[in-house]
Design a protein around this motif. Structure first.
Motif, PDB file in Angstrom:
ATOM      1  N   VAL A 239     -21.732  24.177  59.056  1.00  0.00           N
ATOM      2  CA  VAL A 239     -20.137  24.789  59.306  1.00  0.00           C
ATOM      3  C   VAL A 239     -19.552  23.320  58.118  1.00  0.00           C
ATOM      4  O   VAL A 239     -19.020  22.197  59.216  1.00  0.00           O
ATOM      5  CB  VAL A 239     -19.774  25.286  60.263  1.00  0.00           C
ATOM      6  N   SER A 240     -18.641  24.030  57.266  1.00  0.00           N
ATOM      7  CA  SER A 240     -17.234  22.779  57.152  1.00  0.00           C
ATOM      8  C   SER A 240     -16.328  23.534  57.523  1.00  0.00           C
ATOM      9  O   SER A 240     -15.819  24.820  57.611  1.00  0.00           O
ATOM     10  CB  SER A 240     -18.066  22.761  55.739  1.00  0.00           C
ATOM     11  N   GLN A 241     -15.252  23.213  57.865  1.00  0.00           N
ATOM     12  CA  GLN A 241     -14.107  23.035  57.945  1.00  0.00           C
ATOM     13  C   GLN A 241     -12.920  22.051  57.162  1.00  0.00           C
ATOM     14  O   GLN A 241     -12.891  20.671  56.868  1.00  0.00           O
ATOM     15  CB  GLN A 241     -13.395  23.013  59.520  1.00  0.00           C
ATOM     16  N   SER A 242     -12.145  22.555  56.767  1.00  0.00           N
ATOM     17  CA  SER A 242     -10.973  22.009  56.022  1.00  0.00           C
ATOM     18  C   SER A 242      -9.249  22.200  56.458  1.00  0.00           C
ATOM     19  O   SER A 242      -9.241  23.453  56.914  1.00  0.00           O
ATOM     20  CB  SER A 242     -11.424  22.138  54.431  1.00  0.00           C
TER      21      SER A 242
ATOM     22  N   TYR B 109      -9.078  22.428  66.582  1.00  0.00           N
ATOM     23  CA  TYR B 109      -9.574  23.453  66.508  1.00  0.00           C
ATOM     24  C   TYR B 109     -10.960  23.721  65.132  1.00  0.00           C
ATOM     25  O   TYR B 109     -11.481  23.339  64.801  1.00  0.00           O
ATOM     26  CB  TYR B 109      -8.702  24.473  65.700  1.00  0.00           C
ATOM     27  N   LEU B 110     -12.349  24.307  66.253  1.00  0.00           N
ATOM     28  CA  LEU B 110     -13.471  23.828  65.876  1.00  0.00           C
ATOM     29  C   LEU B 110     -14.210  25.569  65.240  1.00  0.00           C
ATOM     30  O   LEU B 110     -13.592  26.235  66.457  1.00  0.00           O
ATOM     31  CB  LEU B 110     -14.296  23.389  67.144  1.00  0.00           C
ATOM     32  N   CYS B 111     -14.215  25.820  64.894  1.00  0.00           N
ATOM     33  CA  CYS B 111     -15.629  26.554  63.829  1.00  0.00           C
ATOM     34  C   CYS B 111     -16.611  26.298  64.549  1.00  0.00           C
ATOM     35  O   CYS B 111     -17.148  25.810  64.364  1.00  0.00           O
ATOM     36  CB  CYS B 111     -14.899  27.302  62.939  1.00  0.00           C
ATOM     37  N   ALA B 112     -17.635  27.703  64.773  1.00  0.00           N
ATOM     38  CA  ALA B 112     -19.229  27.771  64.695  1.00  0.00           C
ATOM     39  C   ALA B 112     -18.843  29.545  64.622  1.00  0.00           C
ATOM     40  O   ALA B 112     -18.511  29.943  64.029  1.00  0.00           O
ATOM     41  CB  ALA B 112     -19.126  28.096  65.862  1.00  0.00           C
ATOM     42  N   SER B 113     -20.881  28.959  64.048  1.00  0.00           N
ATOM     43  CA  SER B 113     -21.381  30.083  63.501  1.00  0.00           C
ATOM     44  C   SER B 113     -22.339  30.628  63.825  1.00  0.00           C
ATOM     45  O   SER B 113     -23.054  29.332  64.460  1.00  0.00           O
ATOM     46  CB  SER B 113     -21.004  30.008  61.327  1.00  0.00           C
ATOM     47  N   SER B 114     -22.897  31.532  63.657  1.00  0.00           N
ATOM     48  CA  SER B 114     -24.545  31.653  64.859  1.00  0.00           C
ATOM     49  C   SER B 114     -24.771  33.459  63.995  1.00  0.00           C
ATOM     50  O   SER B 114     -24.160  34.051  63.163  1.00  0.00           O
ATOM     51  CB  SER B 114     -23.992  32.663  66.258  1.00  0.00           C
TER      52      SER B 114
ATOM     53  N   GLN C 249     -24.377  29.211  68.336  1.00  0.00           N
ATOM     54  CA  GLN C 249     -23.608  28.977  67.612  1.00  0.00           C
ATOM     55  C   GLN C 249     -24.130  27.573  67.058  1.00  0.00           C
ATOM     56  O   GLN C 249     -23.908  26.720  67.864  1.00  0.00           O
ATOM     57  CB  GLN C 249     -22.532  28.326  68.373  1.00  0.00           C
ATOM     58  N   TYR C 250     -23.601  27.119  65.902  1.00  0.00           N
ATOM     59  CA  TYR C 250     -23.708  25.872  65.261  1.00  0.00           C
ATOM     60  C   TYR C 250     -21.841  25.321  65.166  1.00  0.00           C
ATOM     61  O   TYR C 250     -20.769  26.368  64.921  1.00  0.00           O
ATOM     62  CB  TYR C 250     -24.683  25.947  63.923  1.00  0.00           C
ATOM     63  N   PHE C 251     -21.235  24.528  65.300  1.00  0.00           N
ATOM     64  CA  PHE C 251     -20.083  23.809  64.888  1.00  0.00           C
ATOM     65  C   PHE C 251     -19.758  23.395  64.238  1.00  0.00           C
ATOM     66  O   PHE C 251     -21.005  22.095  63.666  1.00  0.00           O
ATOM     67  CB  PHE C 251     -20.042  23.139  66.363  1.00  0.00           C
ATOM     68  N   GLY C 252     -18.877  22.933  63.238  1.00  0.00           N
ATOM     69  CA  GLY C 252     -18.146  22.673  61.982  1.00  0.00           C
ATOM     70  C   GLY C 252     -17.581  21.281  62.975  1.00  0.00           C
ATOM     71  O   GLY C 252     -16.779  21.021  64.338  1.00  0.00           O
ATOM     72  N   PRO C 253     -17.376  20.207  61.910  1.00  0.00           N
ATOM     73  CA  PRO C 253     -16.434  18.895  62.516  1.00  0.00           C
ATOM     74  C   PRO C 253     -14.804  18.889  62.956  1.00  0.00           C
ATOM     75  O   PRO C 253     -14.482  17.833  63.736  1.00  0.00           O
ATOM     76  CB  PRO C 253     -16.496  17.775  61.342  1.00  0.00           C
ATOM     77  N   GLY C 254     -14.511  20.428  62.446  1.00  0.00           N
ATOM     78  CA  GLY C 254     -13.120  20.300  63.843  1.00  0.00           C
ATOM     79  C   GLY C 254     -12.072  20.059  62.550  1.00  0.00           C
ATOM     80  O   GLY C 254     -12.319  19.644  61.501  1.00  0.00           O
ATOM     81  N   THR C 255     -10.832  20.592  62.406  1.00  0.00           N
ATOM     82  CA  THR C 255      -9.600  20.311  61.901  1.00  0.00           C
ATOM     83  C   THR C 255      -8.769  19.700  62.955  1.00  0.00           C
ATOM     84  O   THR C 255      -8.561  20.473  63.832  1.00  0.00           O
ATOM     85  CB  THR C 255      -8.797  21.612  61.868  1.00  0.00           C
ATOM     86  N   ARG C 256      -8.648  18.474  63.553  1.00  0.00           N
ATOM     87  CA  ARG C 256      -7.228  18.103  64.157  1.00  0.00           C
ATOM     88  C   ARG C 256      -5.651  18.278  63.946  1.00  0.00           C
ATOM     89  O   ARG C 256      -4.961  17.929  62.642  1.00  0.00           O
ATOM     90  CB  ARG C 256      -6.911  16.611  64.313  1.00  0.00           C
ATOM     91  N   LEU C 257      -5.014  19.103  64.535  1.00  0.00           N
ATOM     92  CA  LEU C 257      -3.487  19.650  64.225  1.00  0.00           C
ATOM     93  C   LEU C 257      -2.684  18.398  64.945  1.00  0.00           C
ATOM     94  O   LEU C 257      -2.517  18.786  66.357  1.00  0.00           O
ATOM     95  CB  LEU C 257      -3.227  20.356  64.317  1.00  0.00           C
ATOM     96  N   THR C 258      -1.827  18.063  64.091  1.00  0.00           N
ATOM     97  CA  THR C 258      -0.705  17.104  64.846  1.00  0.00           C
ATOM     98  C   THR C 258       0.769  18.132  64.765  1.00  0.00           C
ATOM     99  O   THR C 258       0.704  18.001  62.934  1.00  0.00           O
ATOM    100  CB  THR C 258      -0.885  16.038  64.794  1.00  0.00           C
TER     101      THR C 258
END
Lengths: 114, 114
Positions: B4-7, B90-95, B103-112
């Motif tokens: 899983v990738s996140q941007s 904010y973490l995203c996961a897919s199954s 559920q497999y998680f992505g590395p997340g997006t840190r929002l400030t």
């Protein structure tokens, strides 16, 4: 409502020793799964081990094993021969058949000391 | 295969601005989840997509939050008029199947939000 509780915010262990992380949960359901996830500083949640509630045998994955006590609603994680790379946040989580999402405990920060 | 990738990995925004966070699930996974990880609230479920079914939005904290999943693959989480309390990872996961599937998680997006 389903709840998951981790009562140990922080723990430390010497390298090569054994440590146990505690987790309790509350549910009225019979069909559910329990998980331990590891989250290192990279933020990536990594599945460590899973346990199906209908299985009486405790799950094991190499140095990681669980003590699943269904009647007591307890699900502890034992890490044997602790390694420096085990340093991370550990989250206990549940997945109930009636829901679509993981319910997480508050996490335990584990520090493995050399 | 690819996970899983996140941007983006990190996003800093001013209070009141809108932001979009992207998640690319593992190819072929029918279920997609968004979670939020914050200091005050821990890890909490936001929204769940399963195939072409209507999403489970029960975890969205306010109507400033919305998400869509186009073509059953990529998902975008949008936060309108950001507030400082939206600061979190904010973490995203897919199954593969949803339900009790792993559920497999992505590395997340840190929002400030400043």
């Amino acid at each position: 409502a389903q709840t998951v509780t981790q009562s140990q915010p922080e723990m430390s262990v010497q390298e090569a020793e054994t440590v146990t992380l505690s987790c309790t949960y509350d549910t009225s359901e019979n069909n559910y799964y329990l998980f331990w996830y590891k989250q290192p500083p990279s933020r990536q949640m990594i599945l460590v081990i899973r346990q199906e509630a209908y299985k009486q045998q405790n799950a094991t994955e190499n140095r990681f094993s669980v003590n699943f006590q269904k009647a007591a609603k307890s699900f502890s994680l034992k890490i044997s021969d602790s390694q420096l790379g085990d340093t991370a946040m550990y989250f206990c989580a549940s997945l109930f058949n009636a829901g679509n999402m993981l319910t997480f405990g508050g996490g335990t920060r584990l520090m493995v000391k050399p | 295969g690819a996970g899983v990738s996140q941007s983006p990995s990190n996003k800093v925004t001013e209070k009141g601005k809108d932001v979009e966070l992207r998640c690319d699930p593992i190819s072929g996974h029918t279920a997609l989840y968004w979670y939020r990880q914050s200091l005050g609230q821990g890890l909490e479920f936001l929204i769940y997509f399963q195939g072409n079914s209507a999403p489970d939005k029960s975890g969205l904290p306010s109507d400033r939050f919305s998400a869509e999943r186009t073509g059953g693959s990529v998902s975008t989480l949008t936060i309108q008029r950001t507030q400082q309390e939206d600061s979190a990872v904010y973490l995203c996961a897919s199954s593969l199947t949803g339900g009790l599937g792993e559920q497999y998680f992505g590395p997340g997006t840190r929002l400030t939000v400043t």
